[in-house]
Design a protein around this motif. Sequence first.
Motif, PDB file in Angstrom:
ATOM      1  N   LEU A   1     -14.036  16.115   5.169  1.00  0.00           N
ATOM      2  CA  LEU A   1     -14.273  14.736   6.063  1.00  0.00           C
ATOM      3  C   LEU A   1     -13.826  13.487   5.751  1.00  0.00           C
ATOM      4  O   LEU A   1     -13.221  12.476   6.308  1.00  0.00           O
ATOM      5  CB  LEU A   1     -15.841  14.340   6.170  1.00  0.00           C
ATOM      6  N   PHE A   2     -13.806  13.192   4.235  1.00  0.00           N
ATOM      7  CA  PHE A   2     -13.180  12.121   3.784  1.00  0.00           C
ATOM      8  C   PHE A   2     -11.578  11.874   3.965  1.00  0.00           C
ATOM      9  O   PHE A   2     -11.014  10.823   4.771  1.00  0.00           O
ATOM     10  CB  PHE A   2     -13.327  11.975   2.334  1.00  0.00           C
ATOM     11  N   ARG A   3     -10.987  12.999   3.968  1.00  0.00           N
ATOM     12  CA  ARG A   3      -9.429  13.232   4.420  1.00  0.00           C
ATOM     13  C   ARG A   3      -9.270  12.727   5.760  1.00  0.00           C
ATOM     14  O   ARG A   3      -8.306  12.187   6.330  1.00  0.00           O
ATOM     15  CB  ARG A   3      -8.777  14.282   4.006  1.00  0.00           C
ATOM     16  N   LEU A   4     -10.237  13.337   6.536  1.00  0.00           N
ATOM     17  CA  LEU A   4      -9.913  13.149   8.068  1.00  0.00           C
ATOM     18  C   LEU A   4     -10.256  11.553   8.169  1.00  0.00           C
ATOM     19  O   LEU A   4      -9.285  11.025   8.968  1.00  0.00           O
ATOM     20  CB  LEU A   4     -11.229  13.882   8.880  1.00  0.00           C
ATOM     21  N   PHE A   5     -11.236  11.077   7.869  1.00  0.00           N
ATOM     22  CA  PHE A   5     -11.557   9.525   7.998  1.00  0.00           C
ATOM     23  C   PHE A   5     -10.460   8.685   7.416  1.00  0.00           C
ATOM     24  O   PHE A   5     -10.381   7.684   8.005  1.00  0.00           O
ATOM     25  CB  PHE A   5     -13.075   9.274   7.561  1.00  0.00           C
ATOM     26  N   ASP A   6      -9.757   9.013   6.409  1.00  0.00           N
ATOM     27  CA  ASP A   6      -8.854   8.314   5.706  1.00  0.00           C
ATOM     28  C   ASP A   6      -7.567   8.391   6.258  1.00  0.00           C
ATOM     29  O   ASP A   6      -6.937   7.478   6.449  1.00  0.00           O
ATOM     30  CB  ASP A   6      -8.724   8.734   4.050  1.00  0.00           C
ATOM     31  N   ILE A   7      -7.226   9.475   6.909  1.00  0.00           N
ATOM     32  CA  ILE A   7      -5.941   9.438   7.727  1.00  0.00           C
ATOM     33  C   ILE A   7      -6.213   9.089   9.152  1.00  0.00           C
ATOM     34  O   ILE A   7      -5.332   8.270   9.618  1.00  0.00           O
ATOM     35  CB  ILE A   7      -5.446  10.940   7.882  1.00  0.00           C
ATOM     36  N   TRP A   8      -7.439   9.340   9.646  1.00  0.00           N
ATOM     37  CA  TRP A   8      -7.740   9.036  11.193  1.00  0.00           C
ATOM     38  C   TRP A   8      -8.140   7.603  11.366  1.00  0.00           C
ATOM     39  O   TRP A   8      -7.509   6.763  12.196  1.00  0.00           O
ATOM     40  CB  TRP A   8      -8.782   9.736  11.651  1.00  0.00           C
ATOM     41  N   LYS A   9      -8.645   6.973  10.261  1.00  0.00           N
ATOM     42  CA  LYS A   9      -9.313   5.689   9.991  1.00  0.00           C
ATOM     43  C   LYS A   9     -10.103   5.242  11.529  1.00  0.00           C
ATOM     44  O   LYS A   9      -9.512   4.111  12.107  1.00  0.00           O
ATOM     45  CB  LYS A   9      -7.974   4.582   9.841  1.00  0.00           C
ATOM     46  N   PRO A  10     -11.082   5.971  11.692  1.00  0.00           N
ATOM     47  CA  PRO A  10     -11.868   5.374  12.871  1.00  0.00           C
ATOM     48  C   PRO A  10     -12.533   4.322  12.801  1.00  0.00           C
ATOM     49  O   PRO A  10     -12.720   3.637  11.549  1.00  0.00           O
ATOM     50  CB  PRO A  10     -12.541   6.634  13.338  1.00  0.00           C
TER      51      PRO A  10
ATOM     52  N   ASP B   1     -10.291   2.994   2.042  1.00  0.00           N
ATOM     53  CA  ASP B   1     -10.834   4.138   1.339  1.00  0.00           C
ATOM     54  C   ASP B   1     -12.210   4.048   1.291  1.00  0.00           C
ATOM     55  O   ASP B   1     -13.135   5.061   1.523  1.00  0.00           O
ATOM     56  CB  ASP B   1     -10.032   4.519   0.344  1.00  0.00           C
ATOM     57  N   LEU B   2     -12.757   2.930   0.970  1.00  0.00           N
ATOM     58  CA  LEU B   2     -14.421   2.777   0.607  1.00  0.00           C
ATOM     59  C   LEU B   2     -15.146   2.910   2.017  1.00  0.00           C
ATOM     60  O   LEU B   2     -15.985   3.695   1.916  1.00  0.00           O
ATOM     61  CB  LEU B   2     -14.504   1.539   0.087  1.00  0.00           C
ATOM     62  N   ALA B   3     -14.389   2.400   3.014  1.00  0.00           N
ATOM     63  CA  ALA B   3     -15.102   2.641   4.662  1.00  0.00           C
ATOM     64  C   ALA B   3     -14.900   3.927   4.919  1.00  0.00           C
ATOM     65  O   ALA B   3     -15.981   4.437   5.243  1.00  0.00           O
ATOM     66  CB  ALA B   3     -14.251   1.664   5.391  1.00  0.00           C
ATOM     67  N   ALA B   4     -14.017   4.758   4.447  1.00  0.00           N
ATOM     68  CA  ALA B   4     -13.729   6.084   4.998  1.00  0.00           C
ATOM     69  C   ALA B   4     -14.905   7.227   4.134  1.00  0.00           C
ATOM     70  O   ALA B   4     -15.423   8.035   4.879  1.00  0.00           O
ATOM     71  CB  ALA B   4     -12.308   6.669   4.825  1.00  0.00           C
ATOM     72  N   ALA B   5     -15.072   6.568   2.852  1.00  0.00           N
ATOM     73  CA  ALA B   5     -16.129   7.286   2.274  1.00  0.00           C
ATOM     74  C   ALA B   5     -17.321   7.049   2.559  1.00  0.00           C
ATOM     75  O   ALA B   5     -18.402   8.008   2.846  1.00  0.00           O
ATOM     76  CB  ALA B   5     -15.874   6.873   0.822  1.00  0.00           C
ATOM     77  N   CYS B   6     -17.788   5.839   3.110  1.00  0.00           N
ATOM     78  CA  CYS B   6     -19.060   5.402   3.618  1.00  0.00           C
ATOM     79  C   CYS B   6     -19.182   6.334   4.858  1.00  0.00           C
ATOM     80  O   CYS B   6     -20.201   6.887   5.142  1.00  0.00           O
ATOM     81  CB  CYS B   6     -19.087   4.122   4.029  1.00  0.00           C
TER      82      CYS B   6
ATOM     83  N   ASP C   1       0.735  -1.340  -0.019  1.00  0.00           N
ATOM     84  CA  ASP C   1       0.038   0.002   0.080  1.00  0.00           C
ATOM     85  C   ASP C   1       0.794   1.197   0.027  1.00  0.00           C
ATOM     86  O   ASP C   1       0.918   2.227   0.907  1.00  0.00           O
ATOM     87  CB  ASP C   1      -0.919  -0.047   1.109  1.00  0.00           C
ATOM     88  N   PRO C   2       1.532   1.364  -1.015  1.00  0.00           N
ATOM     89  CA  PRO C   2       2.408   2.543  -1.314  1.00  0.00           C
ATOM     90  C   PRO C   2       1.384   3.899  -1.143  1.00  0.00           C
ATOM     91  O   PRO C   2       0.636   4.034  -1.744  1.00  0.00           O
ATOM     92  CB  PRO C   2       3.281   2.484  -2.460  1.00  0.00           C
ATOM     93  N   PRO C   3       2.362   5.087  -0.479  1.00  0.00           N
ATOM     94  CA  PRO C   3       1.332   6.340  -0.742  1.00  0.00           C
ATOM     95  C   PRO C   3       1.007   6.957  -2.204  1.00  0.00           C
ATOM     96  O   PRO C   3       0.151   7.512  -2.085  1.00  0.00           O
ATOM     97  CB  PRO C   3       2.107   7.263   0.278  1.00  0.00           C
ATOM     98  N   GLU C   4       2.125   6.355  -3.178  1.00  0.00           N
ATOM     99  CA  GLU C   4       2.152   6.980  -4.463  1.00  0.00           C
ATOM    100  C   GLU C   4       0.858   6.431  -4.982  1.00  0.00           C
ATOM    101  O   GLU C   4       0.200   6.838  -6.296  1.00  0.00           O
ATOM    102  CB  GLU C   4       3.337   7.185  -5.155  1.00  0.00           C
ATOM    103  N   ILE C   5       0.444   5.231  -4.619  1.00  0.00           N
ATOM    104  CA  ILE C   5      -0.943   4.529  -5.180  1.00  0.00           C
ATOM    105  C   ILE C   5      -2.094   5.454  -4.835  1.00  0.00           C
ATOM    106  O   ILE C   5      -2.505   5.430  -3.448  1.00  0.00           O
ATOM    107  CB  ILE C   5      -1.043   3.037  -4.997  1.00  0.00           C
ATOM    108  N   ILE C   6      -2.601   6.304  -5.562  1.00  0.00           N
ATOM    109  CA  ILE C   6      -3.657   6.943  -5.155  1.00  0.00           C
ATOM    110  C   ILE C   6      -5.268   6.673  -5.833  1.00  0.00           C
ATOM    111  O   ILE C   6      -6.041   7.435  -5.688  1.00  0.00           O
ATOM    112  CB  ILE C   6      -3.461   8.543  -5.392  1.00  0.00           C
ATOM    113  N   LEU C   7      -5.261   5.963  -6.689  1.00  0.00           N
ATOM    114  CA  LEU C   7      -6.201   5.414  -7.523  1.00  0.00           C
ATOM    115  C   LEU C   7      -7.469   5.159  -6.419  1.00  0.00           C
ATOM    116  O   LEU C   7      -8.801   5.216  -6.720  1.00  0.00           O
ATOM    117  CB  LEU C   7      -6.051   4.380  -8.494  1.00  0.00           C
ATOM    118  N   ASP C   8      -7.064   4.381  -5.269  1.00  0.00           N
ATOM    119  CA  ASP C   8      -7.979   4.061  -4.325  1.00  0.00           C
ATOM    120  C   ASP C   8      -8.693   5.410  -3.871  1.00  0.00           C
ATOM    121  O   ASP C   8     -10.007   5.341  -3.589  1.00  0.00           O
ATOM    122  CB  ASP C   8      -7.528   3.180  -3.260  1.00  0.00           C
ATOM    123  N   GLU C   9      -8.075   6.389  -3.521  1.00  0.00           N
ATOM    124  CA  GLU C   9      -8.717   7.527  -2.926  1.00  0.00           C
ATOM    125  C   GLU C   9      -9.857   7.983  -4.169  1.00  0.00           C
ATOM    126  O   GLU C   9     -10.806   8.540  -3.714  1.00  0.00           O
ATOM    127  CB  GLU C   9      -7.861   8.578  -2.694  1.00  0.00           C
TER     128      GLU C   9
END
Length: 164
Positions: A120-129, A148-153, A82-90
């Motif tokens: 909010l998406f960035r917050l949930f994607d970084i924080w991952k609650p 990322d899908l869960a953070a989006a939900c 899961d390298p950070p440069e892979i961003i298609l997921d976001e």
Amino acid sequence: MNRQPRWIQFLPSMVVCRAATLGPLGFLSRAPGTVGSGAGLLWFTVAFFEADPLSYLLILAFSIYLAVAFCGEAEQRMFKRDPPEIILDECVAVPICFVGMQPYMTPATTWFILLCGFGLFRLFDIWKPFGIRRLQSLPGGTGVVSDDLAAACATCLTLHLVFG
């Protein structure tokens, strides 16, 4: 065991990795996830904003399928987890943030809702609650994309609670 679709294995590494990093975008900044999320806002406005519910669902399902395939294969070819440069997921997750929000998007509120969803998406994607972090341990592209899908939900639910 991680099983990629057979068709992805026949694509050249440059194609696979460039798709997963959205070309040069994954390498542009020290916060590539934010860049990918911005690309996701553009993807939402171009492909989803005016879409009827069935089209929304079909485009979303197909883009998630492709993201899982490309991200998983790129992860293997880059020899990184899961390298950070892979961003298609976001990028493909962002449209989930706005499922059902179109009735609230008027000319006066659209930009505000998009910015709230982005933040909010960035917050949930970084924080991952809410156990989102555990989803990253799933194998291959499923693990790369599912958090990322869960953070989006979580973002979608929050937006509906605030604006609904």
